[in-house]
Write a protein that holds these residues in place. Sequence first.
Motif, PDB file in Angstrom:
ATOM      1  N   LEU A  18       1.105  -1.304  -0.177  1.00  0.00           N
ATOM      2  CA  LEU A  18       0.108   0.101   0.080  1.00  0.00           C
ATOM      3  C   LEU A  18       0.591   1.752   0.330  1.00  0.00           C
ATOM      4  O   LEU A  18       0.032   1.900  -0.938  1.00  0.00           O
ATOM      5  CB  LEU A  18      -0.769  -0.240   1.342  1.00  0.00           C
ATOM      6  N   PHE A  21       2.172   2.261  -3.450  1.00  0.00           N
ATOM      7  CA  PHE A  21       2.191   2.035  -4.519  1.00  0.00           C
ATOM      8  C   PHE A  21       1.465   3.321  -4.463  1.00  0.00           C
ATOM      9  O   PHE A  21       1.105   4.149  -5.388  1.00  0.00           O
ATOM     10  CB  PHE A  21       1.209   0.801  -4.285  1.00  0.00           C
ATOM     11  N   MET A  22       1.059   3.428  -3.545  1.00  0.00           N
ATOM     12  CA  MET A  22      -0.116   5.385  -3.248  1.00  0.00           C
ATOM     13  C   MET A  22       0.757   6.515  -4.337  1.00  0.00           C
ATOM     14  O   MET A  22      -0.087   6.986  -4.607  1.00  0.00           O
ATOM     15  CB  MET A  22       0.504   5.335  -1.812  1.00  0.00           C
ATOM     16  N   ASN A  24       2.427   6.228  -6.701  1.00  0.00           N
ATOM     17  CA  ASN A  24       2.455   5.942  -8.304  1.00  0.00           C
ATOM     18  C   ASN A  24       4.237   6.204  -8.517  1.00  0.00           C
ATOM     19  O   ASN A  24       4.472   6.583 -10.182  1.00  0.00           O
ATOM     20  CB  ASN A  24       1.360   6.695  -8.644  1.00  0.00           C
ATOM     21  N   PHE A  48      -1.817  -9.130  -8.959  1.00  0.00           N
ATOM     22  CA  PHE A  48      -2.019  -9.456 -10.617  1.00  0.00           C
ATOM     23  C   PHE A  48      -0.507  -9.564 -11.552  1.00  0.00           C
ATOM     24  O   PHE A  48      -0.027  -9.291 -12.654  1.00  0.00           O
ATOM     25  CB  PHE A  48      -2.159  -8.272 -10.785  1.00  0.00           C
ATOM     26  N   PRO A 315      -7.449  14.636   8.117  1.00  0.00           N
ATOM     27  CA  PRO A 315      -5.890  13.184   8.878  1.00  0.00           C
ATOM     28  C   PRO A 315      -5.132  12.743   7.615  1.00  0.00           C
ATOM     29  O   PRO A 315      -6.273  12.110   7.157  1.00  0.00           O
ATOM     30  CB  PRO A 315      -7.159  13.291   9.972  1.00  0.00           C
ATOM     31  N   GLU A 320       0.014   6.139   5.281  1.00  0.00           N
ATOM     32  CA  GLU A 320       1.247   8.184   4.837  1.00  0.00           C
ATOM     33  C   GLU A 320       2.242   8.022   5.275  1.00  0.00           C
ATOM     34  O   GLU A 320       3.464   8.536   4.011  1.00  0.00           O
ATOM     35  CB  GLU A 320       0.142   8.895   4.653  1.00  0.00           C
TER      36      GLU A 320
ATOM     37  N   PHE D  11      -5.652  20.618  -6.979  1.00  0.00           N
ATOM     38  CA  PHE D  11      -5.075  19.265  -5.339  1.00  0.00           C
ATOM     39  C   PHE D  11      -6.314  18.371  -5.331  1.00  0.00           C
ATOM     40  O   PHE D  11      -5.680  17.453  -4.443  1.00  0.00           O
ATOM     41  CB  PHE D  11      -5.477  20.320  -4.718  1.00  0.00           C
ATOM     42  N   VAL D  15      -5.179  14.095  -4.659  1.00  0.00           N
ATOM     43  CA  VAL D  15      -6.008  12.784  -3.670  1.00  0.00           C
ATOM     44  C   VAL D  15      -6.899  11.855  -4.715  1.00  0.00           C
ATOM     45  O   VAL D  15      -7.128  10.457  -4.238  1.00  0.00           O
ATOM     46  CB  VAL D  15      -7.367  14.003  -2.416  1.00  0.00           C
ATOM     47  N   LEU D  18      -4.039   9.296  -5.162  1.00  0.00           N
ATOM     48  CA  LEU D  18      -3.082   9.077  -4.478  1.00  0.00           C
ATOM     49  C   LEU D  18      -4.925   7.643  -3.854  1.00  0.00           C
ATOM     50  O   LEU D  18      -4.315   6.401  -3.541  1.00  0.00           O
ATOM     51  CB  LEU D  18      -3.134   9.264  -3.025  1.00  0.00           C
ATOM     52  N   PHE D  21      -4.601   4.615  -6.142  1.00  0.00           N
ATOM     53  CA  PHE D  21      -3.069   3.687  -7.137  1.00  0.00           C
ATOM     54  C   PHE D  21      -3.549   2.817  -5.466  1.00  0.00           C
ATOM     55  O   PHE D  21      -2.699   2.224  -5.653  1.00  0.00           O
ATOM     56  CB  PHE D  21      -2.250   4.808  -6.856  1.00  0.00           C
ATOM     57  N   MET D  22      -3.547   3.070  -4.652  1.00  0.00           N
ATOM     58  CA  MET D  22      -3.364   3.038  -2.577  1.00  0.00           C
ATOM     59  C   MET D  22      -3.667   1.507  -2.804  1.00  0.00           C
ATOM     60  O   MET D  22      -2.851   0.012  -2.880  1.00  0.00           O
ATOM     61  CB  MET D  22      -4.310   3.320  -1.578  1.00  0.00           C
ATOM     62  N   ASP D  23      -4.113   0.710  -3.509  1.00  0.00           N
ATOM     63  CA  ASP D  23      -4.995  -0.587  -3.884  1.00  0.00           C
ATOM     64  C   ASP D  23      -4.946  -1.364  -4.971  1.00  0.00           C
ATOM     65  O   ASP D  23      -4.749  -2.390  -4.791  1.00  0.00           O
ATOM     66  CB  ASP D  23      -6.120  -0.934  -3.154  1.00  0.00           C
ATOM     67  N   ASN D  24      -3.345  -1.013  -5.835  1.00  0.00           N
ATOM     68  CA  ASN D  24      -3.063  -1.656  -6.256  1.00  0.00           C
ATOM     69  C   ASN D  24      -4.333  -1.986  -7.613  1.00  0.00           C
ATOM     70  O   ASN D  24      -4.068  -2.779  -7.940  1.00  0.00           O
ATOM     71  CB  ASN D  24      -2.134  -2.579  -6.092  1.00  0.00           C
ATOM     72  N   GLN D  25      -5.675  -1.663  -7.904  1.00  0.00           N
ATOM     73  CA  GLN D  25      -6.383  -1.968  -8.655  1.00  0.00           C
ATOM     74  C   GLN D  25      -6.764  -1.071  -9.826  1.00  0.00           C
ATOM     75  O   GLN D  25      -7.386  -1.640 -10.979  1.00  0.00           O
ATOM     76  CB  GLN D  25      -8.038  -2.083  -7.902  1.00  0.00           C
ATOM     77  N   TYR D  47       2.999  12.373 -14.234  1.00  0.00           N
ATOM     78  CA  TYR D  47       2.208  11.031 -13.870  1.00  0.00           C
ATOM     79  C   TYR D  47       2.114   9.167 -14.599  1.00  0.00           C
ATOM     80  O   TYR D  47       2.070   8.187 -14.775  1.00  0.00           O
ATOM     81  CB  TYR D  47       0.929  11.264 -14.442  1.00  0.00           C
ATOM     82  N   PHE D  48       4.052   9.559 -15.571  1.00  0.00           N
ATOM     83  CA  PHE D  48       4.049   8.593 -16.081  1.00  0.00           C
ATOM     84  C   PHE D  48       3.190   8.074 -17.438  1.00  0.00           C
ATOM     85  O   PHE D  48       3.489   6.981 -17.692  1.00  0.00           O
ATOM     86  CB  PHE D  48       4.878   7.487 -15.375  1.00  0.00           C
ATOM     87  N   TYR D 318      -7.949  10.153   5.695  1.00  0.00           N
ATOM     88  CA  TYR D 318      -8.447  10.437   4.177  1.00  0.00           C
ATOM     89  C   TYR D 318      -8.162   9.795   3.625  1.00  0.00           C
ATOM     90  O   TYR D 318      -9.051   8.964   2.576  1.00  0.00           O
ATOM     91  CB  TYR D 318      -8.477  12.184   4.683  1.00  0.00           C
ATOM     92  N   LEU D 319      -7.285   9.654   3.376  1.00  0.00           N
ATOM     93  CA  LEU D 319      -6.754   9.554   1.647  1.00  0.00           C
ATOM     94  C   LEU D 319      -7.289   7.637   1.190  1.00  0.00           C
ATOM     95  O   LEU D 319      -7.531   7.441   1.031  1.00  0.00           O
ATOM     96  CB  LEU D 319      -5.362   8.825   1.484  1.00  0.00           C
ATOM     97  N   GLU D 320      -7.244   6.800   3.058  1.00  0.00           N
ATOM     98  CA  GLU D 320      -8.151   5.397   2.677  1.00  0.00           C
ATOM     99  C   GLU D 320      -9.327   5.340   2.608  1.00  0.00           C
ATOM    100  O   GLU D 320     -10.365   4.580   2.279  1.00  0.00           O
ATOM    101  CB  GLU D 320      -7.609   4.547   4.179  1.00  0.00           C
TER     102      GLU D 320
END
Lengths: 381, 381, 381, 381
Positions: A18, A21-22, A24, A48, A315, A320, D11, D15, D18, D21-25, D47-48, D318-320
């Motif tokens: 996690l 990956f976050m 990227n 994957f 938060p 993070e 901005f 968010v 992030l 991407f986090m869960d690689n899905q 962003y590649f 927040y991101l999660e």
Amino acid sequence: MGMVGGGSDAFIGAVHRLAAFMDNQCELVCGCFSVDPEISLSSGKSYFLPDNRVYKTYREMFENEAKLPAGERMDFVSIVTPNHVHFEPAMMALGGGFHVVIDKPMTFSLDEAKQLKAKVEETGLVLALTHTYSGYPAVKDAKARLARGDFGQIRKVYVEYPQGWLSKRIELEGGNNAGWRTDPNRSGKAGAMGDIGTHAWHLAEYITGLKVTELCAELKAFVPGRPIDDDGAALLRYENGATGVLMASQVAAGETNALKIRVYGENGGLEWRQTDPNILLLKWSDRPTEIMDVGGNAKLTPDALYNTRTPQGHPEGYLEAFANIYRNFANTVQAKFAGEQPDPRWADFPNVTDGLRGMQFIETVVTAGYDDSRKWVKWIE
Amino acid sequence: MGMVGGGSDAFIGAVHRLAAFMDNQCELVCGCFSVDPEISLSSGKSYFLPDNRVYKTYREMFENEAKLPAGERMDFVSIVTPNHVHFEPAMMALGGGFHVVIDKPMTFSLDEAKQLKAKVEETGLVLALTHTYSGYPAVKDAKARLARGDFGQIRKVYVEYPQGWLSKRIELEGGNNAGWRTDPNRSGKAGAMGDIGTHAWHLAEYITGLKVTELCAELKAFVPGRPIDDDGAALLRYENGATGVLMASQVAAGETNALKIRVYGENGGLEWRQTDPNILLLKWSDRPTEIMDVGGNAKLTPDALYNTRTPQGHPEGYLEAFANIYRNFANTVQAKFAGEQPDPRWADFPNVTDGLRGMQFIETVVTAGYDDSRKWVKWIE
Amino acid sequence: MGMVGGGSDAFIGAVHRLAAFMDNQCELVCGCFSVDPEISLSSGKSYFLPDNRVYKTYREMFENEAKLPAGERMDFVSIVTPNHVHFEPAMMALGGGFHVVIDKPMTFSLDEAKQLKAKVEETGLVLALTHTYSGYPAVKDAKARLARGDFGQIRKVYVEYPQGWLSKRIELEGGNNAGWRTDPNRSGKAGAMGDIGTHAWHLAEYITGLKVTELCAELKAFVPGRPIDDDGAALLRYENGATGVLMASQVAAGETNALKIRVYGENGGLEWRQTDPNILLLKWSDRPTEIMDVGGNAKLTPDALYNTRTPQGHPEGYLEAFANIYRNFANTVQAKFAGEQPDPRWADFPNVTDGLRGMQFIETVVTAGYDDSRKWVKWIE
Amino acid sequence: MGMVGGGSDAFIGAVHRLAAFMDNQCELVCGCFSVDPEISLSSGKSYFLPDNRVYKTYREMFENEAKLPAGERMDFVSIVTPNHVHFEPAMMALGGGFHVVIDKPMTFSLDEAKQLKAKVEETGLVLALTHTYSGYPAVKDAKARLARGDFGQIRKVYVEYPQGWLSKRIELEGGNNAGWRTDPNRSGKAGAMGDIGTHAWHLAEYITGLKVTELCAELKAFVPGRPIDDDGAALLRYENGATGVLMASQVAAGETNALKIRVYGENGGLEWRQTDPNILLLKWSDRPTEIMDVGGNAKLTPDALYNTRTPQGHPEGYLEAFANIYRNFANTVQAKFAGEQPDPRWADFPNVTDGLRGMQFIETVVTAGYDDSRKWVKWIE
């Protein structure tokens, strides 16, 4: 990135992924996720990965990956196995030219740590150690404020890490992480002190920039039959004359991860708690305590700000903080590949030197912790 | 009641009076409020006393009061002077047949404490020691829960009392309470450990019902030139095998009175902080932490309830905790006068035995605190 | 002081006595503690009164006391009865030349309040209304900071008072305070709004120094069968253009006395909660939130400091807030007796003008609260 | 995934990435990141992305992507532009067969929302609306507890969202997000109520499962010259007879994102605050308040647990919460592609129906908020 350990039956591996990956920046391209080839394969599938990049042994992984062309092979490996399986894969990785991320404590023994440090220096490769808590923006803010002398000379450090999950002998039940952590053959000399005491010790040295020179400790196994410490406390002496207290327990029943640090100088102090990780309390002798909120209206120090992602007032959490270590490591590695000078802001992730000191801490605290005849034990190099 | 010390230039005396008056049980009838007769007299006036009950010396007070008829003379005396002026007036009071309230630490030296205890036993009079924190309802609630085994056997005790007001050498400025507290000729062997370390130690023994058997400590004066400890920490061993950590500091700059205790048993633990004194956190291995709010909807233990005054949801504070000691003491004294058996609920105020143990704690922690050659020092009787 | 109501079966009377006694300024000399003469007498005994100063009716008390010589008779009376028994004894007291302390709301009806105010003005006597929350040092600190413009012009006020104790129809069970409070014949037009809504409204006007000019409200009885509001909310408009929200509920199940106020100006705001009454949060647009702790290292405003008793870092509570009202009232009365000018710092206890405005608030909010056809109702004079 | 908006000068787009991407899905494969093609291109690079997948207009993007083979083209698009640029790209995306993630409020006008909902129903595609706060595990836990009746029938809802960042007219300074948010031509009818009031309203309906049927409101622009509300409050009536209060302000100076909700039933209530997002307070009429900590020892409801990533005791943020919406949306979309039945646990992300109701909320609250002649305005369909 590749991974050693972190199969679907493990848990810290998931955190590493996690975090990686976050932003990227990192892509999982291969792995050996378990000693059980079945689990490794099925884990790889669920991540994957094509079957040919899921390996039966890490030796096989390092050998095969090394043969792949540069753009295709992994750039670094994350080692997320129990402590006794850190050293060998790390040495192999470095030998194969791969950068390394490794979970703490860095190795099984102090001797291994010394060899690993020598190997890192010899190869010039990068090794990151995931002392997660140093990744929190508020922790970086604390470090910066202390470094610039906001509170005067540092006098006192209180750091504590109470957990309660080992209050019963759950390692006998199986199916949990307690097994290897309470087994000296897999965990190393220390139990609680290795697992969480090292985090507390590191956080204190990271924030204050001060090194422990000697300590006085008591370690104990409270749960009958457990062959390794599940609790301990130490009085600390720092190089500048400051003193400290470190407490780490896995039998503080009812606590989960209440890591907390307080540092006091001549005219004020600060406090940070992992349970409310975006808050740094700034305490003053002559004015109100300030709530330095990472998401608030206060001006963060530049280092802290650089390690913040979310818009004001939202938060951030543990992942993070973890991701900050990965991002700064990955940036450093990319600069290496590009032959560029890394941004100084990337340099503050824990590295092999921290790893070695962590193993020295374990050696010192274990030596002191059971010896009623010696009060102070000098830091064991 | 009469009073020794507590003139208008002092401050703990005012707290004693507020606490004594609140429940309409105690009336100030006489006093010797200062070594300066002018201040004593003017203080007495401001406390609504006639001039003939304001005395120049406490010797004079005890002699004169003893001659007054029973309904008129004071029933007990509160001694609120610096430590070195505790023993003599207390012995005189007991000699004159007066009950005694005394501030902590009980005496200047351990030897005085032993003599005082013997005198109390000889006279059969009542002595109360104002370890205020044991007067809080939430503290009494904690004690009752631990005693009935809610958390299983006690394993860990963490108690801490950080203050910051002595971070600079303010005793040289005069006009504050730091003068006698940092002067070994008036304070006794210990500085911070005597002033607040004793509170922390007592709170831990009061709540747990467990006695310390040996300890390992470091004491230190951080502020240059100060002849007595302003900081210290100790590892504790309790009679039942539990271990603990005690921290007391007066150089934790930015803190005021952040007394806090945590106790953990086999299946949970509790936490109490003086800064939020009506809250007791109950932590459990298998369910949510509970906020035991003295003013909330939870069922207090009977002892805690008995020491609560205000309607539900209205916070009580330090003065009410102090007043609980006075009320329970005064009830006990009244029963004595009436020849009745005191209610068992009144018995839990700190007494001369606590006072003696407090002086033993000081003796033990000072012995251990500066000796780098001995790790553990057995409790000094 | 004398007392009307406050027998051993009541509870707010006990709070009045504790608050009055604490500072050694007020002595209970007489009372009519209950409509039941037996209870009145036994209550008087337990308050250490001679039988001849315990009266069967308050009429008898006012008549007899007026005949006693000046140094012997009561100087003022505290009226701590249900709302419908406020007016008559208060008028009698004033008629007899006695100063008055009275619990809120001041009277049963707005008309009574007007008459009472006229009487106070006519007699020149002093009337104090125990809106307790205005007695907290942190509240006084808030008032002073807003008054001197620390936050710029005030824009927003949020005030709330959630309780949960009337979530069930416990008034049918008897033996509690719910009986008269939910009975319009004893409580007056309003239930929750009279009992706690007035506190919230007063706190907001006290802190901001701003007056409500109109409001929009909904009142409701959630518990079936209850003939009076147990819940309500109002949108407020203040004289300076600020707006506000007031919430008061006695069916917020699980809450006890969570009174809270927030006020925002152009560049910051503040927050105070009764559950943590020594803390005032100061919030700023451009810097960290400050924890203004009454017992901390911050510099209190002079008014707040004047209303603080305990040494630094020791929490005060509800009783001390209450006692501040009594102390400032008693000082004022003493100055009257002495023919001296009262210290301006004593003047800030709630008085008959606040009491009248409180009854106007009830009138206005009840008018608005059930009328779906009118949005805004102007303040009813 | 593709993206509309979210260039390096924005901005909320960051968010979204992030979180995705986090869960690689989710993998970013294309985008039109800005109306300025230069910014779009440079953003894509960072962003590649290859240049040929970075588009000058979203129209071009939808057209080109639709021509790519299934495994290569984007599966869904995230629309992260200001409100007035939601509708057109969303309609185009659906028209092109792409699933949609869209930021709230869903559209510029209620009419657009209705058309969009019809389009989603017509195409059978999936639309997710990022009402982030419903993604927090503790919020899902609250919803589940209320749904199963832990607190009895719901009576009261208090929801508030105070911010302070628009306390000055910073939209005139440029270079910030205030520009379009305070401009009715880009934001729509509502300012604060659209930006954060909708979050508060949605959170309340999400948690309680109850719908607002009518409301009474006042909206206001406190900052001179601002053409749109920066503050407001509403009294709410719910379908089951419960009532509520909603407060949303962007001139609560000193606050950042203090979103908070409290819900009370017949025998208890709960409280959740975004500033401490892993904590859910459970309050009870007859026992202590419980701290339901997502990372603690309490048993989470299955839905909450399913939306948790980190090991016990490590705070998520927040991101999660944001990532939970993306993960559940992505799972649903994958099931669609695979022709499988989605897991019911994935269904709880906010969708087009929530989006339509959100626009109805804006319509209703704006209608009510400026009309002093009508108290209650029925929900506008």
